[in-house]
Structures are given as structure tokens and as C-alpha cells.
Design a protein around this motif. Structure first.
Motif, PDB file in Angstrom:
ATOM      1  N   ILE A   1      43.713  42.139 -18.396  1.00 41.77           N
ATOM      2  CA  ILE A   1      43.063  41.159 -17.528  1.00 41.77           C
ATOM      3  C   ILE A   1      42.099  41.853 -16.567  1.00 41.77           C
ATOM      4  N   GLN A   2      41.267  41.041 -15.908  1.00 46.57           N
ATOM      5  CA  GLN A   2      40.185  41.549 -15.074  1.00 46.57           C
ATOM      6  C   GLN A   2      40.697  42.403 -13.927  1.00 46.57           C
ATOM      7  N   GLY A   3      39.903  43.438 -13.623  1.00 52.54           N
ATOM      8  CA  GLY A   3      40.131  44.269 -12.453  1.00 52.54           C
ATOM      9  C   GLY A   3      41.258  45.281 -12.553  1.00 52.54           C
ATOM     10  N   ILE A   4      41.868  45.420 -13.712  1.00 52.92           N
ATOM     11  CA  ILE A   4      42.999  46.336 -13.877  1.00 52.92           C
ATOM     12  C   ILE A   4      42.500  47.777 -13.979  1.00 52.92           C
ATOM     13  N   LYS A   5      43.286  48.696 -13.413  1.00 54.43           N
ATOM     14  CA  LYS A   5      43.009  50.128 -13.522  1.00 54.43           C
ATOM     15  C   LYS A   5      44.102  50.769 -14.382  1.00 54.43           C
ATOM     16  N   ILE A   6      43.691  51.385 -15.487  1.00 54.84           N
ATOM     17  CA  ILE A   6      44.602  52.105 -16.367  1.00 54.84           C
ATOM     18  C   ILE A   6      44.341  53.589 -16.160  1.00 54.84           C
ATOM     19  N   GLY A   7      45.369  54.332 -15.867  1.00 53.09           N
ATOM     20  CA  GLY A   7      45.219  55.751 -15.551  1.00 53.09           C
ATOM     21  C   GLY A   7      44.811  56.591 -16.744  1.00 53.09           C
ATOM     22  N   LYS A   8      44.793  57.900 -16.534  1.00 57.85           N
ATOM     23  CA  LYS A   8      44.383  58.818 -17.594  1.00 57.85           C
ATOM     24  C   LYS A   8      45.532  59.109 -18.545  1.00 57.85           C
ATOM     25  N   TRP A   9      45.186  59.356 -19.800  1.00 57.51           N
ATOM     26  CA  TRP A   9      46.090  59.751 -20.870  1.00 57.51           C
ATOM     27  C   TRP A   9      47.271  58.783 -21.026  1.00 57.51           C
ATOM     28  N   CYS A  10      46.957  57.509 -20.896  1.00 60.06           N
ATOM     29  CA  CYS A  10      47.934  56.449 -21.153  1.00 60.06           C
ATOM     30  C   CYS A  10      47.830  55.984 -22.597  1.00 60.06           C
ATOM     31  N   VAL A  11      48.897  55.375 -23.088  1.00 64.54           N
ATOM     32  CA  VAL A  11      48.881  54.689 -24.381  1.00 64.54           C
ATOM     33  C   VAL A  11      49.332  53.260 -24.130  1.00 64.54           C
ATOM     34  N   ILE A  12      48.441  52.325 -24.420  1.00 63.32           N
ATOM     35  CA  ILE A  12      48.763  50.904 -24.317  1.00 63.32           C
ATOM     36  C   ILE A  12      49.052  50.420 -25.732  1.00 63.32           C
ATOM     37  N   GLY A  13      50.253  49.972 -25.983  1.00 63.30           N
ATOM     38  CA  GLY A  13      50.696  49.630 -27.330  1.00 63.30           C
ATOM     39  C   GLY A  13      49.957  48.459 -27.935  1.00 63.30           C
ATOM     40  N   ALA A  14      50.052  48.362 -29.255  1.00 58.90           N
ATOM     41  CA  ALA A  14      49.413  47.276 -29.993  1.00 58.90           C
ATOM     42  C   ALA A  14      49.892  45.929 -29.465  1.00 58.90           C
ATOM     43  N   GLY A  15      48.950  45.040 -29.201  1.00 61.42           N
ATOM     44  CA  GLY A  15      49.261  43.685 -28.772  1.00 61.42           C
ATOM     45  C   GLY A  15      49.759  43.546 -27.349  1.00 61.42           C
ATOM     46  N   ALA A  16      49.806  44.621 -26.592  1.00 66.10           N
ATOM     47  CA  ALA A  16      50.291  44.545 -25.209  1.00 66.10           C
ATOM     48  C   ALA A  16      49.343  43.696 -24.355  1.00 66.10           C
ATOM     49  N   VAL A  17      49.902  43.077 -23.344  1.00 61.65           N
ATOM     50  CA  VAL A  17      49.119  42.285 -22.388  1.00 61.65           C
ATOM     51  C   VAL A  17      49.305  42.933 -21.020  1.00 61.65           C
ATOM     52  N   ILE A  18      48.210  43.466 -20.481  1.00 59.88           N
ATOM     53  CA  ILE A  18      48.279  44.263 -19.253  1.00 59.88           C
ATOM     54  C   ILE A  18      47.805  43.424 -18.074  1.00 59.88           C
ATOM     55  N   ILE A  19      48.746  43.168 -17.139  1.00 61.46           N
ATOM     56  CA  ILE A  19      48.444  42.322 -15.975  1.00 61.46           C
ATOM     57  C   ILE A  19      48.622  43.082 -14.655  1.00 61.46           C
ATOM     58  N   ASN A  20      49.042  44.346 -14.741  1.00 61.64           N
ATOM     59  CA  ASN A  20      49.198  45.195 -13.555  1.00 61.64           C
ATOM     60  C   ASN A  20      48.561  46.554 -13.817  1.00 61.64           C
TER      61      ASN A  20
END
Length: 197
Positions: free
Chosen positions: A157-176
Motif C-alpha cells: 500500500i501507499q507510503g510504505i517503507k521496506i528496508g534493505k535486503w528484505c524478502v516479501i513473499g509471493a502474494g503478501a499484502v504489506i500494510i506496515n
């Protein structure tokens, strides 16, 4: 142009070059068992007269290590069937696959992969060596740190910050926001472990 990395990912990049009218001369790969890839010869070292090179390795950390060793001009490849705003900034070594949409005032770093049908909305910042996987979607103002991978079909979602060397899994929904080195799965996304780099 030469492609460093004779693999399935390299084949996709070779197709982008062909669709853009760019001649591929050969692949380069340190694996001595590889002599041919996708109809092109595989060389074991970068020729001295290399005029243009793209690293065609899907693994983000390996791509970074190779980039740090190469002292040659690095190109960028953009599929002609992608849609990219004229205000987008794209740095060297980045490859953008077919069907990608990147909207206004987004900045894409060095040696990134923006994969098939990914959607990157306005004002996003994608740092070096990140990989935005097929069919993933980043809303406006998302930041993706160095080396992070957004998995296939994930949504942020809008405005989210994902740090370095992260793995976001398939189909994940990131709200934080996601801290550095996190591995995240699920809907809503939850951290299940930390990456060790």
C-alpha cells in the motif's frame, strides 16, 4: 552487447534486447560447463573490447557482487512494451521487462529488476539491486531498500517503507513499514524471520 549470466533470467533479458533491436554478441558465465545459452556462445571472461554489458543474474546479492567486480560500461534494457513515465529516473544496469508500468517521478536505482507486468506507481523509490517480481504492485510513494525482493503477486500500500535486503513473499499484502533484513509472508504481511547477509 554482452550479458553476464547464462541462465533463464538471461534468456528473458536477451529477448528484451532483441525486441529493442540490440544485438547480443555472447553470454559470459564463470560456470565452465556452460558453452551455449539461448543460441548464443558462453564466454568464460569479459572480452577486453566489450562495448556494452548488462548483468543478467536474478539473485540480488550475486548481482551486487558481480557489479562490484566489473569495470566496464554497464547498459540498461527496457522492454518496448513497458509503459514508463517520462519523469522516471532509471540508473545503469537496470532491466525492465514487458508489461511493466512505472508512473511519474519514480526513481529506480542501479542493477534493479522490474519484472514482467509489475506495477510501480508515482513517487516510488527503488534502491540498487532490488527486484520487483512479476505481477507485484507498489502503490504511490513506496520505498524499497537495497537488495530487497518483492515477491510475485505481492501488493504494497501507499507510503510504505521496506528496508534493505528484505524478502516479501509471493502474494503478501504489506500494510506496515518493514525493517531491514526481514522475511515477510501473508495477508496482512507478517515478519517470520530475519535474513542473514
Amino acid at each position: 552487447m554482452y550479458l553476464f549470466g547464462a541462465s533463464g533470467h538471461g534468456k528473458v533479458i536477451a529477448d528484451i534486447a532483441a525486441a529493442s533491436g540490440i544485438e547480443i554478441k555472447a553470454f559470459i558465465d564463470h560456470d565452465i560447463s556452460k558453452t551455449e545459452c539461448y543460441g548464443f556462445p558462453v564466454l568464460k571472461a569479459i572480452p577486453d573490447n566489450t562495448d556494452h554489458l548488462v548483468i543478467s543474474i536474478g539473485n540480488n546479492l550475486t548481482r551486487k557482487k558481480i557489479a562490484e567486480q566489473i569495470n566496464k560500461e554497464i547498459g540498461t534494457l527496457i522492454h518496448p512494451k513497458s509503459v514508463i513515465s517520462g519523469s522516471v529516473k532509471i540508473e545503469e544496469g537496470t532491466v525492465i521487462m514487458g508489461g511493466v508500468v512505472i508512473n511519474s517521478d519514480t526513481a529506480i536505482g542501479k542493477h534493479c529488476i522490474i519484472n514482467t507486468n509489475a506495477s510501480v506507481d508515482h513517487d516510488c523509490v527503488i534502491e540498487d539491486f532490488a527486484h520487483i517480481s512479476p505481477n507485484s504492485a507498489l502503490a504511490g510513494g513506496v520505498e524499497v531498500g537495497e537488495g530487497s525482493q518483492i515477491g510475485i503477486g505481492a501488493s504494497v500500500i501507499q507510503g510504505i517503507k521496506i528496508g534493505k535486503w528484505c524478502v516479501i513473499g509471493a502474494g503478501a499484502v504489506i500494510i506496515n513499514d518493514i525493517p531491514d533484513y526481514s522475511v515477510v509472508v501473508g495477508n496482512p504481511g507478517r515478519i517470520i524471520k530475519k535474513n542473514i547477509i
